[in-house]
Write a protein that holds these residues in place. Structure first.
Motif, PDB file in Angstrom:
ATOM      1  N   PRO A 198       3.354  19.889   4.786  1.00  0.00           N
ATOM      2  CA  PRO A 198       4.296  20.270   5.828  1.00  0.00           C
ATOM      3  C   PRO A 198       5.405  19.227   5.970  1.00  0.00           C
ATOM      4  O   PRO A 198       5.254  18.080   5.571  1.00  0.00           O
ATOM      5  CB  PRO A 198       3.439  20.356   7.093  1.00  0.00           C
ATOM      6  CG  PRO A 198       2.268  19.468   6.824  1.00  0.00           C
ATOM      7  CD  PRO A 198       2.053  19.469   5.338  1.00  0.00           C
ATOM      8  N   LYS A 199       6.502  19.637   6.556  1.00  0.00           N
ATOM      9  CA  LYS A 199       7.700  18.794   6.637  1.00  0.00           C
ATOM     10  C   LYS A 199       7.462  17.466   7.352  1.00  0.00           C
ATOM     11  O   LYS A 199       8.067  16.458   7.003  1.00  0.00           O
ATOM     12  CB  LYS A 199       8.846  19.547   7.328  1.00  0.00           C
ATOM     13  CG  LYS A 199       9.345  20.730   6.527  1.00  0.00           C
ATOM     14  CD  LYS A 199      10.019  20.263   5.262  1.00  0.00           C
ATOM     15  CE  LYS A 199      10.579  21.452   4.500  1.00  0.00           C
ATOM     16  NZ  LYS A 199      10.949  21.124   3.149  1.00  0.00           N
ATOM     17  N   ASP A 200       6.573  17.439   8.341  1.00  0.00           N
ATOM     18  CA  ASP A 200       6.333  16.185   9.070  1.00  0.00           C
ATOM     19  C   ASP A 200       5.460  15.201   8.298  1.00  0.00           C
ATOM     20  O   ASP A 200       5.227  14.092   8.747  1.00  0.00           O
ATOM     21  CB  ASP A 200       5.727  16.463  10.452  1.00  0.00           C
ATOM     22  CG  ASP A 200       4.370  17.140  10.379  1.00  0.00           C
ATOM     23  OD1 ASP A 200       4.115  17.889   9.415  1.00  0.00           O
ATOM     24  OD2 ASP A 200       3.563  16.934  11.304  1.00  0.00           O
ATOM     25  N   ARG A 201       4.993  15.588   7.109  1.00  0.00           N
ATOM     26  CA  ARG A 201       4.141  14.716   6.288  1.00  0.00           C
ATOM     27  C   ARG A 201       4.811  14.267   4.993  1.00  0.00           C
ATOM     28  O   ARG A 201       4.182  13.622   4.165  1.00  0.00           O
ATOM     29  CB  ARG A 201       2.845  15.440   5.921  1.00  0.00           C
ATOM     30  CG  ARG A 201       2.090  15.996   7.070  1.00  0.00           C
ATOM     31  CD  ARG A 201       1.366  14.921   7.788  1.00  0.00           C
ATOM     32  NE  ARG A 201       0.458  15.554   8.752  1.00  0.00           N
ATOM     33  CZ  ARG A 201       0.159  15.024   9.899  1.00  0.00           C
ATOM     34  NH1 ARG A 201       0.664  13.878  10.249  1.00  0.00           N
ATOM     35  NH2 ARG A 201      -0.651  15.632  10.714  1.00  0.00           N
ATOM     36  N   VAL A 202       6.068  14.598   4.809  1.00  0.00           N
ATOM     37  CA  VAL A 202       6.772  14.342   3.550  1.00  0.00           C
ATOM     38  C   VAL A 202       6.642  12.890   3.090  1.00  0.00           C
ATOM     39  O   VAL A 202       6.353  12.619   1.928  1.00  0.00           O
ATOM     40  CB  VAL A 202       8.264  14.739   3.664  1.00  0.00           C
ATOM     41  CG1 VAL A 202       9.056  14.264   2.463  1.00  0.00           C
ATOM     42  CG2 VAL A 202       8.399  16.240   3.831  1.00  0.00           C
ATOM     43  N   ASN A 203       6.813  11.930   3.982  1.00  0.00           N
ATOM     44  CA  ASN A 203       6.826  10.508   3.595  1.00  0.00           C
ATOM     45  C   ASN A 203       5.524   9.759   3.857  1.00  0.00           C
ATOM     46  O   ASN A 203       5.522   8.531   3.880  1.00  0.00           O
ATOM     47  CB  ASN A 203       7.976   9.806   4.324  1.00  0.00           C
ATOM     48  CG  ASN A 203       9.311  10.253   3.801  1.00  0.00           C
ATOM     49  OD1 ASN A 203       9.538  10.260   2.602  1.00  0.00           O
ATOM     50  ND2 ASN A 203      10.190  10.652   4.695  1.00  0.00           N
ATOM     51  N   GLN A 204       4.417  10.452   4.025  1.00  0.00           N
ATOM     52  CA  GLN A 204       3.156   9.798   4.356  1.00  0.00           C
ATOM     53  C   GLN A 204       2.743   8.711   3.370  1.00  0.00           C
ATOM     54  O   GLN A 204       2.233   7.689   3.776  1.00  0.00           O
ATOM     55  CB  GLN A 204       2.026  10.835   4.449  1.00  0.00           C
ATOM     56  CG  GLN A 204       2.069  11.656   5.700  1.00  0.00           C
ATOM     57  CD  GLN A 204       1.568  10.873   6.891  1.00  0.00           C
ATOM     58  OE1 GLN A 204       0.459  10.364   6.883  1.00  0.00           O
ATOM     59  NE2 GLN A 204       2.390  10.767   7.904  1.00  0.00           N
ATOM     60  N   MET A 205       2.967   8.916   2.086  1.00  0.00           N
ATOM     61  CA  MET A 205       2.549   7.924   1.093  1.00  0.00           C
ATOM     62  C   MET A 205       3.606   6.843   0.883  1.00  0.00           C
ATOM     63  O   MET A 205       3.396   5.906   0.136  1.00  0.00           O
ATOM     64  CB  MET A 205       2.213   8.600  -0.242  1.00  0.00           C
ATOM     65  CG  MET A 205       1.100   9.619  -0.161  1.00  0.00           C
ATOM     66  SD  MET A 205      -0.418   9.020   0.623  1.00  0.00           S
ATOM     67  CE  MET A 205      -1.014   7.848  -0.555  1.00  0.00           C
ATOM     68  N   ARG A 206       4.725   6.945   1.564  1.00  0.00           N
ATOM     69  CA  ARG A 206       5.801   5.960   1.459  1.00  0.00           C
ATOM     70  C   ARG A 206       5.695   4.883   2.534  1.00  0.00           C
ATOM     71  O   ARG A 206       6.517   3.991   2.599  1.00  0.00           O
ATOM     72  CB  ARG A 206       7.158   6.660   1.572  1.00  0.00           C
ATOM     73  CG  ARG A 206       7.443   7.638   0.461  1.00  0.00           C
ATOM     74  CD  ARG A 206       7.691   6.989  -0.868  1.00  0.00           C
ATOM     75  NE  ARG A 206       8.763   6.021  -0.729  1.00  0.00           N
ATOM     76  CZ  ARG A 206       8.720   4.802  -1.258  1.00  0.00           C
ATOM     77  NH1 ARG A 206       7.693   4.397  -1.953  1.00  0.00           N
ATOM     78  NH2 ARG A 206       9.713   3.982  -1.082  1.00  0.00           N
ATOM     79  N   GLU A 207       4.696   4.989   3.407  1.00  0.00           N
ATOM     80  CA  GLU A 207       4.497   3.996   4.456  1.00  0.00           C
ATOM     81  C   GLU A 207       3.011   3.675   4.565  1.00  0.00           C
ATOM     82  O   GLU A 207       2.166   4.514   4.289  1.00  0.00           O
ATOM     83  CB  GLU A 207       5.027   4.515   5.796  1.00  0.00           C
ATOM     84  CG  GLU A 207       4.404   5.817   6.226  1.00  0.00           C
ATOM     85  CD  GLU A 207       5.116   6.460   7.392  1.00  0.00           C
ATOM     86  OE1 GLU A 207       4.460   6.692   8.417  1.00  0.00           O
ATOM     87  OE2 GLU A 207       6.325   6.724   7.262  1.00  0.00           O
ATOM     88  N   GLY A 217       0.791  -1.228   0.000  1.00  0.00           N
ATOM     89  CA  GLY A 217       0.000   0.000   0.000  1.00  0.00           C
ATOM     90  C   GLY A 217       0.824   1.280   0.000  1.00  0.00           C
ATOM     91  O   GLY A 217       0.372   2.294   0.513  1.00  0.00           O
ATOM     92  N   THR A 218       2.008   1.229  -0.589  1.00  0.00           N
ATOM     93  CA  THR A 218       2.839   2.430  -0.666  1.00  0.00           C
ATOM     94  C   THR A 218       3.058   2.811  -2.123  1.00  0.00           C
ATOM     95  O   THR A 218       2.759   2.040  -3.022  1.00  0.00           O
ATOM     96  CB  THR A 218       4.207   2.209   0.010  1.00  0.00           C
ATOM     97  OG1 THR A 218       4.913   1.187  -0.686  1.00  0.00           O
ATOM     98  CG2 THR A 218       4.048   1.830   1.468  1.00  0.00           C
ATOM     99  N   MET A 219       3.594   3.999  -2.320  1.00  0.00           N
ATOM    100  CA  MET A 219       3.866   4.458  -3.683  1.00  0.00           C
ATOM    101  C   MET A 219       4.970   5.488  -3.661  1.00  0.00           C
ATOM    102  O   MET A 219       5.306   6.024  -2.602  1.00  0.00           O
ATOM    103  CB  MET A 219       2.600   5.030  -4.309  1.00  0.00           C
ATOM    104  CG  MET A 219       2.040   6.229  -3.592  1.00  0.00           C
ATOM    105  SD  MET A 219       0.514   6.862  -4.306  1.00  0.00           S
ATOM    106  CE  MET A 219      -0.633   5.590  -3.859  1.00  0.00           C
ATOM    107  N   GLU A 220       5.513   5.769  -4.826  1.00  0.00           N
ATOM    108  CA  GLU A 220       6.570   6.762  -4.981  1.00  0.00           C
ATOM    109  C   GLU A 220       5.937   8.154  -5.036  1.00  0.00           C
ATOM    110  O   GLU A 220       5.903   8.802  -6.074  1.00  0.00           O
ATOM    111  CB  GLU A 220       7.370   6.486  -6.258  1.00  0.00           C
ATOM    112  CG  GLU A 220       8.135   5.188  -6.239  1.00  0.00           C
ATOM    113  CD  GLU A 220       9.387   5.273  -5.390  1.00  0.00           C
ATOM    114  OE1 GLU A 220      10.094   6.285  -5.456  1.00  0.00           O
ATOM    115  OE2 GLU A 220       9.641   4.315  -4.650  1.00  0.00           O
TER     116      GLU A 220
END
Length: 93
Positions: free
Chosen positions: A53-62, A44-47
Motif C-alpha cells: 500500500p502507498k503508506d508503506r512504500v519507503n518501509q525498507m528505506r528507513e 539497516g536500510t536498503m534500496e
C-alpha cells in the motif's frame, strides 16, 4: 526459487507489502548487504520499495526496530550483527 536468488542480489527491489516472496527477498538482501558492507548496511536500510500500500512504500528505506505486528515486514535486527559472539559465553557447560 531462482527468482528469489536473482532478486536478492539486485541493486534495487520493488515488492508488495503482503508478499511472502518480497519479505524473503528483503531478508536475503539484508544478509547480502551486511556481508558485503554495501550501502545501508550500517543503518539497516536498503534500496527496496513496496508498490502497495502507498503508506508503506519507503518501509525498507528507513530503520524501524522490531514492533508488533512482527509478521508484516522484515526487520534489520534479523541480519545485523548476526556474526557477533555472545559476551561471557564459554564452551564449558
Amino acid at each position: 526459487m531462482i527468482d528469489q536468488l536473482v532478486a536478492y542480489k539486485s541493486r534495487k527491489f520493488y515488492g508488495t507489502w503482503w508478499s511472502t516472496l518480497s519479505g524473503y527477498v528483503n531478508r536475503m538482501r539484508g544478509y547480502y548487504i551486511t556481508k558485503h558492507k554495501l550501502d545501508g548496511y550500517l543503518d539497516g536500510t536498503m534500496e527496496s520499495w513496496y508498490f502497495v500500500p502507498k503508506d508503506r512504500v519507503n518501509q525498507m528505506r528507513e530503520y524501524i526496530p522490531v514492533r508488533k505486528p512482527i509478521y508484516c515486514r522484515e526487520f534489520p535486527t534479523s541480519w545485523r550483527d548476526i556474526d557477533q559472539g555472545i559476551e561471557g559465553l564459554t564452551d564449558d557447560k
